[in-house]
Design a protein around this motif. Structure first.
Motif, PDB file in Angstrom:
ATOM      1  N   GLY A 147       0.815  -1.211   0.000  1.00 23.96           N
ATOM      2  CA  GLY A 147       0.000   0.000   0.000  1.00 23.96           C
ATOM      3  C   GLY A 147       0.842   1.251   0.000  1.00 23.96           C
ATOM      4  O   GLY A 147       0.507   2.240  -0.670  1.00 23.96           O
ATOM      5  N   LEU A 148       1.959   1.238   0.726  1.00 25.45           N
ATOM      6  CA  LEU A 148       2.832   2.417   0.753  1.00 25.45           C
ATOM      7  C   LEU A 148       3.443   2.678  -0.616  1.00 25.45           C
ATOM      8  O   LEU A 148       3.457   3.827  -1.091  1.00 25.45           O
ATOM      9  N   ALA A 149       3.947   1.637  -1.274  1.00 21.09           N
ATOM     10  CA  ALA A 149       4.568   1.828  -2.588  1.00 21.09           C
ATOM     11  C   ALA A 149       3.546   2.311  -3.620  1.00 21.09           C
ATOM     12  O   ALA A 149       3.801   3.266  -4.366  1.00 21.09           O
TER      13      ALA A 149
ATOM     14  N   LEU B 258      -0.034   8.087   4.929  1.00 25.77           N
ATOM     15  CA  LEU B 258       0.487   7.333   6.070  1.00 25.77           C
ATOM     16  C   LEU B 258      -0.599   7.079   7.111  1.00 25.77           C
ATOM     17  O   LEU B 258      -0.680   5.985   7.686  1.00 25.77           O
ATOM     18  N   LEU B 259      -1.451   8.076   7.364  1.00 21.54           N
ATOM     19  CA  LEU B 259      -2.532   7.865   8.319  1.00 21.54           C
ATOM     20  C   LEU B 259      -3.506   6.813   7.810  1.00 21.54           C
ATOM     21  O   LEU B 259      -3.949   5.932   8.570  1.00 21.54           O
ATOM     22  N   TYR B 260      -3.849   6.882   6.529  1.00 21.27           N
ATOM     23  CA  TYR B 260      -4.771   5.888   5.968  1.00 21.27           C
ATOM     24  C   TYR B 260      -4.196   4.483   6.087  1.00 21.27           C
ATOM     25  O   TYR B 260      -4.899   3.542   6.495  1.00 21.27           O
ATOM     26  N   LEU B 261      -2.923   4.316   5.739  1.00 26.15           N
ATOM     27  CA  LEU B 261      -2.315   2.987   5.808  1.00 26.15           C
ATOM     28  C   LEU B 261      -2.242   2.489   7.239  1.00 26.15           C
ATOM     29  O   LEU B 261      -2.409   1.283   7.496  1.00 26.15           O
ATOM     30  N   ALA B 262      -1.984   3.390   8.187  1.00 31.82           N
ATOM     31  CA  ALA B 262      -1.959   2.984   9.593  1.00 31.82           C
ATOM     32  C   ALA B 262      -3.331   2.485  10.036  1.00 31.82           C
ATOM     33  O   ALA B 262      -3.447   1.455  10.715  1.00 31.82           O
ATOM     34  N   LEU B 263      -4.377   3.201   9.643  1.00 26.21           N
ATOM     35  CA  LEU B 263      -5.733   2.776  10.014  1.00 26.21           C
ATOM     36  C   LEU B 263      -6.121   1.489   9.299  1.00 26.21           C
ATOM     37  O   LEU B 263      -6.753   0.602   9.901  1.00 26.21           O
ATOM     38  N   ALA B 264      -5.769   1.375   8.015  1.00 25.90           N
ATOM     39  CA  ALA B 264      -6.094   0.157   7.269  1.00 25.90           C
ATOM     40  C   ALA B 264      -5.349  -1.048   7.841  1.00 25.90           C
ATOM     41  O   ALA B 264      -5.908  -2.150   7.943  1.00 25.90           O
TER      42      ALA B 264
ATOM     43  N   LEU C 264      -4.379  -1.338  10.954  1.00 22.31           N
ATOM     44  CA  LEU C 264      -5.042  -1.634  12.220  1.00 22.31           C
ATOM     45  C   LEU C 264      -6.327  -2.421  11.982  1.00 22.31           C
ATOM     46  O   LEU C 264      -6.640  -3.364  12.727  1.00 22.31           O
ATOM     47  N   ALA C 265      -7.071  -2.063  10.941  1.00 21.92           N
ATOM     48  CA  ALA C 265      -8.293  -2.795  10.618  1.00 21.92           C
ATOM     49  C   ALA C 265      -7.980  -4.250  10.274  1.00 21.92           C
ATOM     50  O   ALA C 265      -8.685  -5.173  10.712  1.00 21.92           O
ATOM     51  N   ALA C 266      -6.923  -4.464   9.487  1.00 17.78           N
ATOM     52  CA  ALA C 266      -6.548  -5.841   9.140  1.00 17.78           C
ATOM     53  C   ALA C 266      -6.113  -6.626  10.374  1.00 17.78           C
ATOM     54  O   ALA C 266      -6.367  -7.830  10.484  1.00 17.78           O
ATOM     55  N   ALA C 267      -5.451  -5.943  11.301  1.00 22.14           N
ATOM     56  CA  ALA C 267      -5.029  -6.619  12.526  1.00 22.14           C
ATOM     57  C   ALA C 267      -6.210  -6.955  13.421  1.00 22.14           C
ATOM     58  O   ALA C 267      -6.215  -7.990  14.100  1.00 22.14           O
TER      59      ALA C 267
ATOM     60  N   PRO D  99      -9.990  14.302   2.975  1.00 20.81           N
ATOM     61  CA  PRO D  99     -10.230  13.728   4.309  1.00 20.81           C
ATOM     62  C   PRO D  99     -11.008  12.426   4.255  1.00 20.81           C
ATOM     63  O   PRO D  99     -11.140  11.749   5.284  1.00 20.81           O
ATOM     64  N   ASP D 100     -11.533  12.060   3.082  1.00 22.15           N
ATOM     65  CA  ASP D 100     -12.249  10.792   2.962  1.00 22.15           C
ATOM     66  C   ASP D 100     -11.349   9.603   3.267  1.00 22.15           C
ATOM     67  O   ASP D 100     -11.834   8.529   3.644  1.00 22.15           O
ATOM     68  N   ALA D 101     -10.032   9.764   3.099  1.00 26.75           N
ATOM     69  CA  ALA D 101      -9.116   8.658   3.365  1.00 26.75           C
ATOM     70  C   ALA D 101      -9.132   8.277   4.839  1.00 26.75           C
ATOM     71  O   ALA D 101      -9.207   7.091   5.189  1.00 26.75           O
ATOM     72  N   SER D 102      -9.070   9.267   5.725  1.00 29.47           N
ATOM     73  CA  SER D 102      -9.099   8.958   7.157  1.00 29.47           C
ATOM     74  C   SER D 102     -10.472   8.443   7.577  1.00 29.47           C
ATOM     75  O   SER D 102     -10.573   7.560   8.442  1.00 29.47           O
ATOM     76  N   VAL D 103     -11.540   8.964   6.960  1.00 28.29           N
ATOM     77  CA  VAL D 103     -12.885   8.452   7.240  1.00 28.29           C
ATOM     78  C   VAL D 103     -12.970   6.987   6.830  1.00 28.29           C
ATOM     79  O   VAL D 103     -13.497   6.138   7.563  1.00 28.29           O
ATOM     80  N   LEU D 104     -12.431   6.687   5.664  1.00 28.03           N
ATOM     81  CA  LEU D 104     -12.446   5.323   5.147  1.00 28.03           C
ATOM     82  C   LEU D 104     -11.688   4.381   6.084  1.00 28.03           C
ATOM     83  O   LEU D 104     -12.175   3.296   6.434  1.00 28.03           O
ATOM     84  N   GLY D 105     -10.490   4.784   6.516  1.00 27.65           N
ATOM     85  CA  GLY D 105      -9.724   3.948   7.418  1.00 27.65           C
ATOM     86  C   GLY D 105     -10.416   3.741   8.755  1.00 27.65           C
ATOM     87  O   GLY D 105     -10.381   2.636   9.319  1.00 27.65           O
ATOM     88  N   THR D 106     -11.084   4.784   9.264  1.00 32.97           N
ATOM     89  CA  THR D 106     -11.795   4.664  10.542  1.00 32.97           C
ATOM     90  C   THR D 106     -12.970   3.700  10.428  1.00 32.97           C
ATOM     91  O   THR D 106     -13.198   2.867  11.323  1.00 32.97           O
TER      92      THR D 106
END
Length: 752
Positions: free
Chosen positions: A226-228, A358-364, A366-369, A397-404
């Motif tokens: 996801g980062l790449a 980076l925030l989106y990937l961190a939340l995503a 966390l969701a997978a975990a 900001p939809d990215a952080s909403v999506l991850g949450t």
């Protein structure tokens, strides 16, 4: 991973990953080569003199034409209108030299007569570009380098244009040449830009294949791949072309200014910006094309050779302050860090995008975990789709909403099959409280906490004393607290929008309806206390509640349709200058015109349905209302098949949701879809025949729920989990979307 990683698998994975990286690298080279052939000679011109009515032949001593160049204006070539006097294939060479005010040679351009045609403009490009630091007058010397057969003429005006004299030797001519200056040219930029993408895309392909073959955990796969891919989207998406990105930039920029202790706005509410940022701030979607890419890279290269930018906010922009209603913490942090380093506009924009990613990937991650084992691969597939990565690689900001929402969904599915620990209960309430105000249409997702069995949320004391002497399970209190917190924060964030949607409905009637709803809720609780110990009474109560709810909905719609406040015929005809009605669909108008609303929705589905699917997957790039950049439909088919493969049940696997929970989840999905339709109606003019502005990306947060429902399918099942292969397929389609999208962005030309 250690248990399954044998030496043979490790070597095979490494070789396969290297082959995938090499293939992607070659694809990038091909894209660069193809773009160079198509875009390597693109030029932009600005007219200096378009008045021409006679022909002046080039004498032996040549012609000298002066013209002004404004401060900050660039020139990398000129274009002149030649006349061969109806003769063809003349041999010879004509030179067009450019000099500054001090007589210093700035560039030389040569043209073969074989490439000069009668009564047509011919361009002469210089080796580099010259940018004027101040207003000045430049000079063109046009002369013959190699003898030719016959005269060569240039079209000119009949009379001298002020400030642009023309000389033949020392003799002034009462004319000015028809002249255009070349302000930009693509040169080798298509190849250079494609080569800059190759390392990122090759790294993504290498990591995806290696981690898939090595059977790495979904969290690791999601974080690395996801980062790449996300960083590639940061570079591929041109500045301010992601959905509503210019608005998001203004909101994040304002927040960063406040963090720095600076005044963010002038007395009229206009955003104050740095002098280096002012040329790029606006109130529209940014430009695309090869020159948009080139400008960004050229500005970054120039800034790296210059002093850090002045941090003072001295220029008033077109953007307004107070536009941000969502969370812009990561974007503002990136902008603040870049401005603290004195970075240029494009570096600042990329830094804000990277922090959002980076925030989106961190939340995503966390969701997978948090997700149960059978859902982790599915979540990883959804998280690396082109659309969420495109949003995360922008300022949206939809990215952080999506991850949450992903995290909340994963936690609810996790607690469906296990007893909740204290930290999981607290996290459930907190995530529900964040999801509530995050975006208005996602409030129904909070109801997902009710699919969790109450026993899994119960504390040391299973029952507590509630109102009306009712004994309530402590788990139900956790669910109620989640819903109340989310609902309260949702009202706080969306009360203004709700009032606007109900602008033609009686406020007193709405208050009375809310009071009646509260009374009915208290009555239901009392009846439940009376019937909970008797299965027959409880069954009758449920049937009665279902009938009462249906009657309440029908009665509410009937009451709203008879409440008044409708538009008279003259008001219905009132339109804006562009022909759109000044009135949009409101709650009262919808209820009074249910047949017309239903017809509008029925027309919309066949017309926009395919675009909604593209919006969910991400196979349409940028802001679709402004630029329609659709990649190949084959990529969309591949993404759909990969998601379905990840969602199919595995033989012997227990479904994540029971039968009743699955029905409730389907209802939540439908509520989100209905809410998005109502919101889209709220900004659709009443004279439109289809919905305006509804995009498929609005449904992306509930896509995992829809796929989880597929795991209850009994007709088709797999022998083993296919989520790893599905994730690899999604990644491959995402990489191809990036490559094709880059080509579409770069080669886009405005429709003339």
């Amino acid at each position: 991973m250690k248990k399954t990683l044998t030496p043979r698998r490790a070597v095979c994975g490494l070789l396969a990953a290297l082959a995938a990286a090499a293939a992607v690298w070659l694809l990038c080279r091909w894209v660069g080569y193809d773009l160079q052939l198509r875009l390597g000679d693109k030029q932009q011109f600005e007219i200096v003199n378009d008045d021409y009515s006679r022909i002046i032949d080039v004498p032996d001593e040549g012609l000298v034409q002066s013209f002004p160049l404004k401060a900050g204006q660039s020139i990398c070539g000129v274009r002149l209108n030649f006349s061969t006097h109806d003769a063809l294939y003349k041999c010879g060479m004509v030179m067009v030299d450019l000099y500054d005010e001090n007589g210093q040679l700035l560039g030389q351009g040569a043209g073969n007569f074989l490439n000069i045609f009668n009564d047509s403009f011919t361009a002469f490009a210089y080796g580099g570009s010259y940018t004027a630091e101040k207003d000045e007058v430049l000079t063109l010397h046009i002369y013959n380098e190699v003898a030719w057969d016959g005269p060569l003429g240039l079209w000119a005006s009949d009379g001298t244009v002020p400030g642009m004299p023309l000389y033949a030797g020392d003799t002034a001519q009462d004319a000015t040449l028809a002249l255009q200056i070349m302000t930009d040219r693509s040169a080798d930029w298509p190849t250079r830009l494609a080569q800059s993408l190759a390392p990122l895309l090759a790294a993504a392909a290498f990591a995806a294949v290696l981690l898939c073959v090595w059977r790495a955990p979904a969290v690791l796969y999601l974080a690395v791949v996801g980062l790449a891919c996300g960083l590639a989207f940061v570079r591929v998406t041109p500045a301010l072309t992601a959905p509503d990105e210019y608005t998001h930039l203004a909101a994040a920029y304002e927040q960063a200014s406040r963090w720095s202790g600076q005044t963010a706005a002038d007395e009229n509410g206009r955003l104050l910006v740095r002098a280096c940022d002012a040329p790029y701030f606006g109130t529209r979607t940014g430009d695309i094309g090869i020159f948009a890419y080139k400008q960004a890279e050229a500005v970054i290269e120039q800034a790296q050779r210059s002093e850090p930018a002045d941090p003072a906010l001295t220029v008033v922009s077109e953007a307004k302050t107070g536009q941000g209603s969502g969370s812009y913490l990561p974007q503002a942090l990136g902008i603040w860090l870049a401005r603290a380093r004195g970075a240029d506009f494009y570096t600042m924009l990329r830094t804000g995008r990277i922090c959002n990613l980076l925030l989106y990937l961190a939340l995503a991650a966390l969701a997978a975990a948090l997700a149960p084992a059978g859902v982790r691969g599915l979540l990883a597939c959804v998280a690396v789709l082109p659309m969420p990565l495109q949003l995360a690689g922008s300022l949206s900001p939809d990215a952080s909403v999506l991850g949450t929402v992903f995290c909340y969904t994963a936690l609810c599915l996790r607690l469906c099959g296990k007893k909740a620990a204290l930290w999981e209960k607290l996290l459930l309430v907190v995530l529900g409280g964040i999801v509530g105000p995050a975006k208005a249409i996602y409030l129904p997702v909070v109801l997902l906490c009710f699919v969790i069995p109450a026993d899994n949320l119960a504390g040391p004391q299973e029952y507590v004393r509630g109102p009306f002497g009712l004994r309530v399970r402590s788990g139900r209190l956790i669910q109620a607290a989640t819903l109340v917190l989310a609902g309260g924060l949702w009202l706080t964030a969306n009360l203004g929008a709700l009032a606007y949607a109900a602008r033609d409905v009686s406020r007193a009637a709405l208050a009375a309806g809310a009071a009646a709803l509260a009374v009915m809720l208290a009555l239901v609780l009392r009846l439940y206390a009376w019937a909970r110990t008797d299965a027959r009474r409880l069954r009758r109560l449920r049937r009665g509640l279902a009938a009462a709810a249906a009657a309440a909905v029908l009665g509410g719609v009937f009451a709203l349709s008879r409440m008044g406040g409708g538009l008279d015929p003259d008001q219905l005809l009132m339109t804006n200058p562009n022909g759109d009605s000044i009135w949009t669909f409101s709650l009262g108008y919808i209820c009074r015109n249910l047949p017309a609303t239903a017809k509008l929705l029925l027309r919309t589905i066949p017309e926009q349905g395919a675009l909604w699917l593209q919006g969910v997957l991400g196979t349409t790039l940028g802001e679709p209302i402004v630029y329609r950049l659709d990649v190949s439909w084959l990529l969309g088919v591949g993404l759909v098949l990969a998601l379905l493969a990840a969602a199919l049940p595995v033989q012997g696997e227990q479904p994540p949701l029971g039968r009743h929970a699955a029905w409730g989840t389907a209802g939540i999905i439908l509520c989100v879809v209905a809410a998005s339709l109502v919101v889209a109606l709220n900004w659709t003019p009443i004279n439109y025949q289809t919905l305006f502005g509804l995009q498929g990306r609005y449904w992306l947060p509930v896509l995992p729920l829809a796929l989880v429902l597929c795991k209850r399918a009994g007709n088709v099942s797999l022998r083993r989990n296919a989520s790893r292969g599905a994730a690899l397929t999604v990644t491959a389609c995402t990489l191809l979307t990036l490559l094709q999208g880059f080509g579409l962005y770069a080669s886009w030309q405005p429709v003339s």
